[in-house]
Each structure stands twice: as structure tokens, then as C-alpha cells.
Write a protein that holds these residues in place. Structure first.
Motif, PDB file in Angstrom:
ATOM      1  N   ILE A  64       0.889  -1.106   0.135  1.00 32.11           N
ATOM      2  CA  ILE A  64       0.008  -0.161   0.016  1.00 32.11           C
ATOM      3  C   ILE A  64       0.995   1.232   0.031  1.00 32.11           C
ATOM      4  O   ILE A  64       0.705   2.117  -0.710  1.00 32.11           O
ATOM      5  CB  ILE A  64      -1.051  -0.004   1.217  1.00 32.11           C
ATOM      6  N   ALA A  65       1.732   1.447   0.864  1.00 33.44           N
ATOM      7  CA  ALA A  65       2.907   2.560   0.980  1.00 33.44           C
ATOM      8  C   ALA A  65       3.434   2.578  -0.428  1.00 33.44           C
ATOM      9  O   ALA A  65       3.545   3.931  -0.727  1.00 33.44           O
ATOM     10  CB  ALA A  65       3.862   2.228   1.997  1.00 33.44           C
ATOM     11  N   GLN A  66       3.926   1.610  -1.276  1.00 32.71           N
ATOM     12  CA  GLN A  66       4.476   1.797  -2.289  1.00 32.71           C
ATOM     13  C   GLN A  66       3.810   2.047  -3.776  1.00 32.71           C
ATOM     14  O   GLN A  66       4.285   2.744  -4.653  1.00 32.71           O
ATOM     15  CB  GLN A  66       5.374   0.690  -2.554  1.00 32.71           C
ATOM     16  N   ALA A  67       2.589   1.534  -3.563  1.00 34.39           N
ATOM     17  CA  ALA A  67       1.686   1.702  -4.731  1.00 34.39           C
ATOM     18  C   ALA A  67       1.273   2.968  -5.488  1.00 34.39           C
ATOM     19  O   ALA A  67       0.822   3.745  -4.678  1.00 34.39           O
ATOM     20  CB  ALA A  67       0.508   0.699  -4.698  1.00 34.39           C
ATOM     21  N   ARG A  68       1.179   3.262  -6.611  1.00 36.70           N
ATOM     22  CA  ARG A  68       0.398   4.197  -7.425  1.00 36.70           C
ATOM     23  C   ARG A  68      -0.838   3.944  -7.756  1.00 36.70           C
ATOM     24  O   ARG A  68      -1.591   4.670  -8.241  1.00 36.70           O
ATOM     25  CB  ARG A  68       1.231   4.734  -8.545  1.00 36.70           C
ATOM     26  N   ARG A 103       9.728   8.600  -5.430  1.00 37.02           N
ATOM     27  CA  ARG A 103       9.722   7.163  -4.950  1.00 37.02           C
ATOM     28  C   ARG A 103       8.515   6.570  -5.300  1.00 37.02           C
ATOM     29  O   ARG A 103       8.790   5.072  -5.946  1.00 37.02           O
ATOM     30  CB  ARG A 103       9.501   7.148  -3.477  1.00 37.02           C
ATOM     31  N   LYS A 104       7.378   6.992  -5.586  1.00 36.56           N
ATOM     32  CA  LYS A 104       6.236   6.463  -6.192  1.00 36.56           C
ATOM     33  C   LYS A 104       6.310   5.853  -7.504  1.00 36.56           C
ATOM     34  O   LYS A 104       5.955   5.009  -8.078  1.00 36.56           O
ATOM     35  CB  LYS A 104       5.126   7.035  -5.970  1.00 36.56           C
TER      36      LYS A 104
END
Ligand code: SF4
Lengths: 151, 366
Positions: free
Chosen positions: A62-66, B240-241
């Protein structure tokens, strides 16, 4: 890896692909890179009703996803759905828990309420959890560094 | 594309933060951009020692008890831009010089001899003199000797970054200087650098080219450093994203009052700089944070392990400076920490940290 290859080909063929996947943070990023419209990590084995056993991985995903993260599989109770939403999932996918309930319509309503509660809590900003007790005034007695060198 | 943040809005967001917001940010497991705003706000100043401690723990967790060392090589002080704050600006009457490939190699050999495995190639922005062919030729010559080669030159195209990556360049630093568009126009008086947006989009081109690392940064002292810090955080999070396989570093060159030189428009104290460093560490535990020899030895020693991960050492900021007797002629800024790399390494070791010269190897690149 096969999921990644299949996603890549299906995206190329013009499909909107929502891959169901193991809760693997790097796989999620690679699926995103090849054009998945969302990723759907599993909470626990499909149909098992065991809840979110992959919480640490799902938090990272969740933290990384776009792209949207939909927690799929393993959600056996409204509380599991609420937990996924509190963690910041964009949606949950539930089948077994509702279809096998004594009153599927009432169970579906219970899930909807849980999803709403979880989402509201996430948006409101959850306090962090800790294995140790903290004074309720959080910063008293917190260790501090010596900054005497600053001019 | 990362769009230019509304600087006034950032200032307001930060200005509204209260100590309750700071405590919430400090007790949260992870920090979002609202938490960062609180951590770099005036309301967080009393919490600085707590932030420092938290920052130190996160830094040790992610980077170990190490400090990476690098040294710059100034290739050229030709520049077609006129930046109000810089000694290399086109209107300044200084002796201009661009190292030949042999001279650059000689400088690199001196640094290699001193134990450096990571070098930063710096040049003013003069495409006709320091173009991609020149940089490529230098990278090809230096790659057998160095584990990591960073460059800090004019913004290039994605295709050029790809070429340089193939030639052995591992990282690109391109600092926005200021995210405040109005201030940007005031201090960038002539040349290609006047184009705020082209510069802002450069880190994304670097990452899209597959570079291993991209460095962003702001020159502190031009405008409100807090809003600058929040803009840096937003840019960092966006990178980062969108480019998860490229590492990001942040630099905070601080304008220092100096006779004859460009005086800071807004003072930024060591206290302020520290708050920004700790805030960014809490916001992004994985980001590399650089502290150059612009800062004094006392401050750099004090900050060891508290957040920064990479220090330059024994730096000379004039082209050909390592090989020449007079090390200060034609330099870009005057150095605040004059110690040799051995002295800096000893200071690092004295604090119980390992000075490390590489975190990468060119063998990984093929
Ligand atoms: S800051 Fe860079 S671009 Fe501006 S004058 Fe100096 S060397 Fe040239």
C-alpha cells in the motif's frame, strides 16, 4: 512470475488487468510497471476465511503503490475487511464469507459497514501500534540526543 | 510529471502546525507529508533532541553504523548561466578552465590514491564545453578505478543519461536550488537555467533513464527553508512512487555569509538545517542525506550518525585543484571543513562508525 508475464501480455492486448497475487511487494511494483490497473494481494489462502495474515507485506504494498490495492482472498469476517481498510487498502474483495453466511444479505450489509468504518478510520489518521506500553502523553521521557555541538 | 508545488500554500500548511501535530507525527509509525510539515515547523523546535534521537535510530537501522565518503572533482568552471549566488556565473571575471581528459584522470588518480571509490564530477553549465561526449569519455576512463561516479552538470535528456549510465555514470545530482518560482526567477538571471520547469522535470528523466541514483536538493538561504524542505519532501515522495528502482538522495547546500560573496537572503542556522535533516529522515527512512564540506568540521562531526549518510571530505572546489599548489583559486564556494580524508575518517571512527568508500560496484551494472 507467470502472473507478471500474463499481465504484461494481457495489457498489451488491450485488457484492463487486475491481477490477484501473492502479497509480494516487489511483484506488486513490477505488475504496476507493466500496466496492471490495480493489484490484488491475498490476505490468506483463498476461501480459507483466515483473515489478513500478510499484514506486514500488504502495508508495504500500500505504501509503495501508485495504483489501487484491493485486498483479495482470506477475508472471512467484517472485522478482517475493516482491518484491511484501516491499513489503507482501496477496496476488499469478498465472496466466500458472504455466500456461505446464514443470511447472505445481512452479512453483505455487515461487510459494507465494516468497510466504511475502516476507511473512515484510515482517512482520520490512525495512531501507531506498539508492542510496548507508552505513557499516554507520548513524548515524556523519550530518549533525546545531545545537540550541544550546534552553534 | 511532478508539478511545481504552490510555495505560498506550503508556507501556510507549515505555519498552521501545532505542537499537537508534532506529537502526532512523532508517535505515528510512518510519516506522511502533513507529518513532515509539522516536523519542520516552528512548533517542532522544542522537540529537536527527540527528533534527532529518532532520526539516529532510523539511520542506523537502514544504513548501519556507517558514513559514506566521496569527493568532488571540478571539471570545468565555464558557465553560460547567471545565477546570482554563484562564483562561476557567466558575468564573473574569473580564470576559466576546463580539464582535458588527461587532467581529469590525474585529479581522479589523486583521489583514488587517497582511498576514494566514489567521486562526483562537477561542472558549470556550458553544453558546448562540457557536453555529453566529454562526460562519456571521462566516465569510460574512470570507471575501472571507481565503484560509483556521480555527476552534477547541466540538465540533459533521457537519452543522454542512458548513454552516460552505459559509460559508467551511476548517479546524477540536479538541484532545483529553490522550489519557489518567484525567487527562482529573481536569482536565475540569464541562461538555460532560467527555465524552472525543465529543471524540475530533470530528476524524473534521470530515473527514467535507469540511473541507479538521483540527487535532489535546495540551496538553503534563498527563501523560507521550511517550505523548501516540504517541497523537497513532496518531490522525493513523488520520485519514490514513480521510480521505485532508483535511489534518491537529498542535499542541503547552505549559503553562508562570506565577504564579497552572495549573502544569504534568509538566514538558516545549524539548528534549522538539523531540523530539516531530522524531519526528512523521519519522513523517508531510506533516503540518502548528504552533508558537504561547506559545513564546518564541528557541525559535521556533531551530525555524524544523526541522519546524514554521506559526507564529502578533503574537497577542493576549483578545476584542477587537487593537482595544483594553490587550491583556492577559481573555487565555487569556500570550504568550511578543511580536513583531509584521513582526518575525517578518524573523526568518523572515533564516534564508533565505519567510514565506507563504496556501497556499489561497477560489476553490478552489467
Ligand atoms: S550555479 Fe551552476 S549554473 Fe549557476 S552559475 Fe553556478 S555553475 Fe553556473
Amino acid at each position: 512470475m507467470e502472473t507478471l508475464k500474463a499481465t504484461e501480455e494481457l495489457v498489451r492486448a488491450g485488457f484492463i488487468v487486475l491481477p490477484y497475487m501473492n502479497a509480494d511487494p516487489i511483484l506488486a511494483l513490477r505488475l504496476q510497471d507493466v500496466g496492471a490497473a490495480a493489484v490484488m494481494p491475498l490476505g490468506s489462502p483463498i476461501g480459507s476465511n483466515q483473515g489478513i495474515l500478510t499484514a506486514f507485506q500488504i502495508e508495504i504494498i500500500i505504501a509503495q503503490a501508485r495504483i489501487p490495492v484491493v485486498v483479495d482472498a482470506g477475508i472471512g469476517a467484517p472485522s478482517h475487511a475493516a482491518l484491511a481498510m484501516e491499513m489503507g487498502a482501496d477496496a476488499v474483495l469478498v465472496n466466500t464469507a458472504i455466500s456461505v453466511a446464514g443470511d447472505p444479505v445481512a452479512m453483505a450489509r455487515a461487510f459494507a459497514q465494516a468497510v466504511e468504518a475502516g476507511r473512515t478510520a484510515f482517512v482520520a489518521g490512525m495512531g501507531s501500534r506498539s508492542k510496548q506500553a507508552h505513557a499516554s502523553s507520548p513524548l515524556e521521557g523519550t530518549l533525546a540526543a545531545d545537540l550541544g555541538f550546534l552553534s | 510529471m511532478f508539478s511545481a508545488p504552490d510555495f505560498q500554500q506550503l508556507r501556510q500548511t507549515i505555519g498552521r502546525c501545532t505542537s499537537a501535530d508534532v506529537e502526532q507525527a512523532l508517535s505515528a509509525g510512518t510519516c506522511d507529508s502533513n507529518d513532515l510539515a509539522a516536523l519542520i515547523s516552528p512548533a517542532a523546535e522544542p522537540y529537536l533532541p527527540v527528533m534527532a534521537r529518532r532520526s539516529a535510530l532510523l539511520t542506523a537501522q537502514r544504513f548501519g553504523r556507517t558514513t559514506q565518503l566521496y569527493a568532488p572533482i571540478y571539471l570545468s568552471n565555464y558557465c553560460t548561466n547567471r545565477c546570482a549566488y554563484c562564483g562561476f556565473a557567466v558575468n564573473n571575471k574569473i580564470t576559466r578552465r576546463c580539464l582535458t581528459l588527461d587532467e581529469a584522470e590525474a585529479e581522479a588518480a589523486i583521489l583514488h590514491e587517497r582511498g576514494f571509490q566514489h567521486i562526483l564530477l562537477v561542472a558549470g553549465e556550458a553544453e558546448k564545453i562540457v557536453g555529453v561526449n566529454y562526460l562519456e569519455a571521462i566516465a569510460l576512463r574512470l570507471r575501472p578505478k571507481f565503484a560509483a561516479i556521480s555527476i552534477e552538470v547541466q540538465p540533459l535528456s533521457t537519452a543522454h543519461y542512458q548513454r552516460l549510465f552505459q559509460a559508467g555514470v551511476t548517479a546524477v545530482a540536479v538541484y532545483q536550488e529553490t522550489y519557489d518560482q518567484e525567487m527562482y526567477q529573481q536569482v536565475h538571471l540569464a541562461g538555460n537555467k532560467k527555465d524552472y520547469h525543465f529543471r524540475l522535470e530533470t530528476p524524473a528523466r534521470v530515473a527514467a533513464a535507469g540511473m541507479r541514483e538521483v540527487g535532489i536538493g535546495a540551496l538553503l538561504g534563498l527563501t523560507d527553508w521550511r517550505a523548501e524542505g516540504l517541497a523537497l519532501g513532496l518531490h522525493l515522495a513523488w520520485l519514490r512512487k514513480n521510480f521505485w528502482s532508483t535511489a534518491v538522495t537529498v542535499s542541503f547546500p547552505r549559503l553562508r555569509p562570506a565577504t564579497g560573496a552572495f549573502a544569504p537572503l534568509v538566514p538558516v542556522s545549524e539548528q534549522n538545517l538539523s531540523q530539516l535533516i531530522f524531519g526528512l529522515r523521519l519522513f523517508d527512512p531510506d533516503v540518502g542525506l548528504l552533508l558537504s564540506t561547506r559545513e564546518e568540521a564541528r557541525y559535521r562531526d556533531g551530525m555524524l550518525g544523526l541522519g546524514p549518510t554521506r559526507y564529502s571530505a578533503g574537497s577542493c572546489t576549483a578545476p584542477g585543484g587537487y593537482s595544483s599548489a594553490d587550491q583556492t583559486e577559481g573555487e565555487q564556494f569556500s570550504v568550511g571543513d578543511q580536513r583531509t580524508v584521513e582526518e575525517v575518517s578518524l573523526a568518523i571512527a572515533a564516534k564508533g562508525f565505519d567510514p565506507v568508500s563504496k556501497d556499489w560496484d561497477s560489476a553490478f551494472q552489467h
